[in-house]
Structures are given as structure tokens and as C-alpha cells.
Design a protein around this motif. Structure first.
Motif, PDB file in Angstrom:
ATOM      1  N   GLY A 211       0.823  -1.207   0.000  1.00 32.57           N
ATOM      2  CA  GLY A 211       0.000   0.000   0.000  1.00 32.57           C
ATOM      3  C   GLY A 211       0.858   1.258   0.000  1.00 32.57           C
ATOM      4  O   GLY A 211       0.582   2.214  -0.724  1.00 32.57           O
ATOM      5  N   PRO A 216      -1.630  -1.632  -6.541  1.00 34.39           N
ATOM      6  CA  PRO A 216      -3.053  -1.957  -6.458  1.00 34.39           C
ATOM      7  C   PRO A 216      -3.297  -3.422  -6.104  1.00 34.39           C
ATOM      8  O   PRO A 216      -2.426  -4.272  -6.292  1.00 34.39           O
ATOM      9  N   LEU A 240      -7.309  -4.768   4.287  1.00 40.09           N
ATOM     10  CA  LEU A 240      -6.954  -3.778   3.269  1.00 40.09           C
ATOM     11  C   LEU A 240      -7.226  -2.358   3.756  1.00 40.09           C
ATOM     12  O   LEU A 240      -6.408  -1.455   3.557  1.00 40.09           O
ATOM     13  N   TYR A 245      -5.726   0.951   2.114  1.00 45.71           N
ATOM     14  CA  TYR A 245      -6.388   0.828   0.804  1.00 45.71           C
ATOM     15  C   TYR A 245      -7.815   1.344   0.893  1.00 45.71           C
ATOM     16  O   TYR A 245      -8.507   1.108   1.882  1.00 45.71           O
ATOM     17  N   ARG A 246      -8.251   2.032  -0.162  1.00 43.47           N
ATOM     18  CA  ARG A 246      -9.636   2.479  -0.242  1.00 43.47           C
ATOM     19  C   ARG A 246     -10.334   1.892  -1.460  1.00 43.47           C
ATOM     20  O   ARG A 246     -11.541   2.009  -1.614  1.00 43.47           O
ATOM     21  N   ALA A 248     -10.084  -1.431  -4.676  1.00 48.45           N
ATOM     22  CA  ALA A 248      -9.477  -2.615  -5.269  1.00 48.45           C
ATOM     23  C   ALA A 248      -9.744  -2.564  -6.762  1.00 48.45           C
ATOM     24  O   ALA A 248     -10.535  -1.742  -7.233  1.00 48.45           O
TER      25      ALA A 248
END
Ligand code: ZN
Ligand code: FE
Ligand code: FE
Ligand code: ZN
Length: 264
Positions: A211, A216, A240, A245-246, A248
Motif C-alpha cells: 500500500g 493496487p 486492506l 487501501y480504499r 481494489a
């Protein structure tokens, strides 16, 4: 959400018909799936764990038959083995048919299928660091090969509990950098939670570093049975989100489309 890592019985070690996988995915409220069965390889490479080259048209027609004119996405892909001497074979194979998504996975070190339950005793004969160095050397080459969209289950040798030594972290860092430089995504694969290691592939600390590097992620269950579709996706989303991560990715026609990660 999308499950982008599904197998089919064509690989000879999965069960359940394709429509059953689809039904499971709809029941779990997914927006779509991508089938990524084990690719045909040259005849000398593990023919018992994959479809044969002659079955590729059947694979494509079985997936095509599932498609109806609604907004549930059904992609077709491959989980392609990356192995010395077979890179060009795979490159040509992928050009033969249209694919949405191709995962590059390393399941062998030389002639040793290190993630196969029957051959775990080999870990006792090898230095753990050597195993990870050999493995990550192959993954590094896979990332540089320019064939794949994502790298499969990045820390697979841990499957039966053979966790990497501390010193292997430098190898992970190097591999993540080449993955980023090659614009590849990571297969975040919940199958690890069904195996003796009981941990996501890759491990949360690797996901955290990925991240930071801006790599990605593509979510997949690696289902080999219908009831495994979207396996523990809620837990994976939690990992995630905690890693920062926001979103996928899901691949369509080899191109990524981001979608937001949300708690169920
Ligand atoms: Zn498999
Ligand atoms: Fe795999
Ligand atoms: Fe798989
Ligand atoms: Zn897999």
C-alpha cells in the motif's frame, strides 16, 4: 465487490459446475467474478493440475454460456504458472484468446511443487532462507516478464506453516518494487485462511508495504469449490482498509477498473 480468482473442474482438482460458482457469487452479493483456472502448460509441466491445451476452447465456451444480459460481470482469465523455460509458451497462449485478467503464479521451485501437501518433507531438507530466495527469485522474474496483470499469492511457501525467516523481508521489498515498477497488481487471496498457515496471502505486513508503494490489489478467494467463493472477503476488506487501501481493482479486457472497498 468482485471475486477475481476462481477455478473450475477443468483443472482436475476443483469441484462444482461453473453455474454453481456463479450462484454462490450472486448469493454473496458480489458484483461479478473472474474465472482464472490453471492454464495449460507444456506437456512436461504438471499436466495433472490444469486443463489441457485442447480444453481451452471449452473453457472459453463454458464461461461464455454463463453470461446473460444483466449487469453481473463474468470475466475470463487464467492463473498462469511462471516457470523457467515456459515463459514464451504462456506469452503465446495468452495471445490466442481474449482474456480479461491473467495472474502469474509460482508453484514450483525447480521440479519441486512446494505448495503440494505430499511434498512438504522437502522443507526439512532445505534451508528456509534458500527456499524463499529461490521462490522470490522466480517471482521477481515473473514480475519482469511483462506477461501478467497481477502476481498470485505472493508468499505461498508459507502455506503449511513454513513461514519466511526475518531476513527474507529484503527479498519481499525487492519483489514489491519490481511489481510496482512493472505496473502489476497483487492478488489478495483469502485461500490462505483455509490452509494450515491460517493467514491471508500475502501477509498483512506485506499488504501494508504494498500500500505504501502504491501497488493496487485484486481480491480473490482462489475457490476450488462453490462454497469457497468470496471466502472471508469481509476480513480481507478489513485488512486492506487497515493497510490504507480504499479501492481494489477488477480487470476487464486486461484493463483495471477500480471499485471502492467498503465494509459489508
Ligand atoms: Zn488449484
Ligand atoms: Fe495458485
Ligand atoms: Fe488459484
Ligand atoms: Zn491459486
Amino acid at each position: 465487490m468482485y471475486d477475481s480468482h476462481l477455478h473450475t473442474p477443468l483443472c482436475k482438482h476443483a469441484r462444482g459446475a461453473l453455474p454453481e460458482y456463479l450462484e454462490a457469487a450472486r448469493k454473496r452479493g458480489l458484483a461479478g467474478v473472474v474465472f482464472t483456472d490453471h492454464n495449460p502448460m507444456p506437456a512436461w509441466f504438471d499436466p495433472g493440475s490444469r486443463m489441457s491445451p485442447e480444453q481451452l476452447p471449452l473453457y472459453h465456451s463454458l464461461v461464455a454460456q454463463l453470461r446473460q444480459d444483466d449487469d453481473f460481470y463474468i470475466g475470463i482469465g487464467l492463473e498462469a504458472d511462471f516457470h523457467p523455460g515456459a515463459g514464451e509458451y504462456v506469452r503465446r497462449q495468452i495471445a490466442d484468446f481474449p482474456y480479461d485478467y491473467v495472474i502469474g503464479s509460482v508453484h514450483y521451485i525447480g521440479a519441486w511443487p512446494f505448495d503440494h501437501p505430499d511434498y512438504q518433507d522437502e522443507f526439512e531438507r532445505r534451508d528456509r532462507m534458500e527456499v524463499y530466495a529461490d521462490y522470490y527469485g522466480q517471482v521477481y522474474a515473473a514480475a519482469e516478464a511483462g506477461i501478467f496483470d497481477a502476481i498470485g499469492h505472493l508468499d505461498l511457501p508459507k502455506k503449511f506453516g513454513h513461514v519466511p525467516p526475518e531476513e527474507a523481508w529484503d527479498l519481499v521489498e525487492g519483489v514489491l518494487e519490481v511489481i510496482r515498477n512493472a505496473d502489476l497488481a497483487l492478488d489478495v487471496n483469502t485461500a490462505g485462511w483455509r490452509k494450515p498457515i491460517g493467514e491471508l496471502y500475502p501477509a498483512p505486513q506485506i499488504i501494508k508495504r504494498a500500500g505504501e508503494l502504491g501497488i493496487p490489489v485484486v481480491l480473490g478467494s482462489d475457490a476450488h469449490a462453490p462454497e469457497e467463493v468470496a471466502w472471508r472477503f469481509g476480513d480481507a476488506v478489513e485488512v486492506l482498509l487497515q493497510a490504507g487501501y480504499r479501492e481494489a481493482w477488477v480487470f476487464k479486457n486486461r484493463r483495471p477498473e477500480p471499485y471502492p472497498l467498503e465494509r459489508a
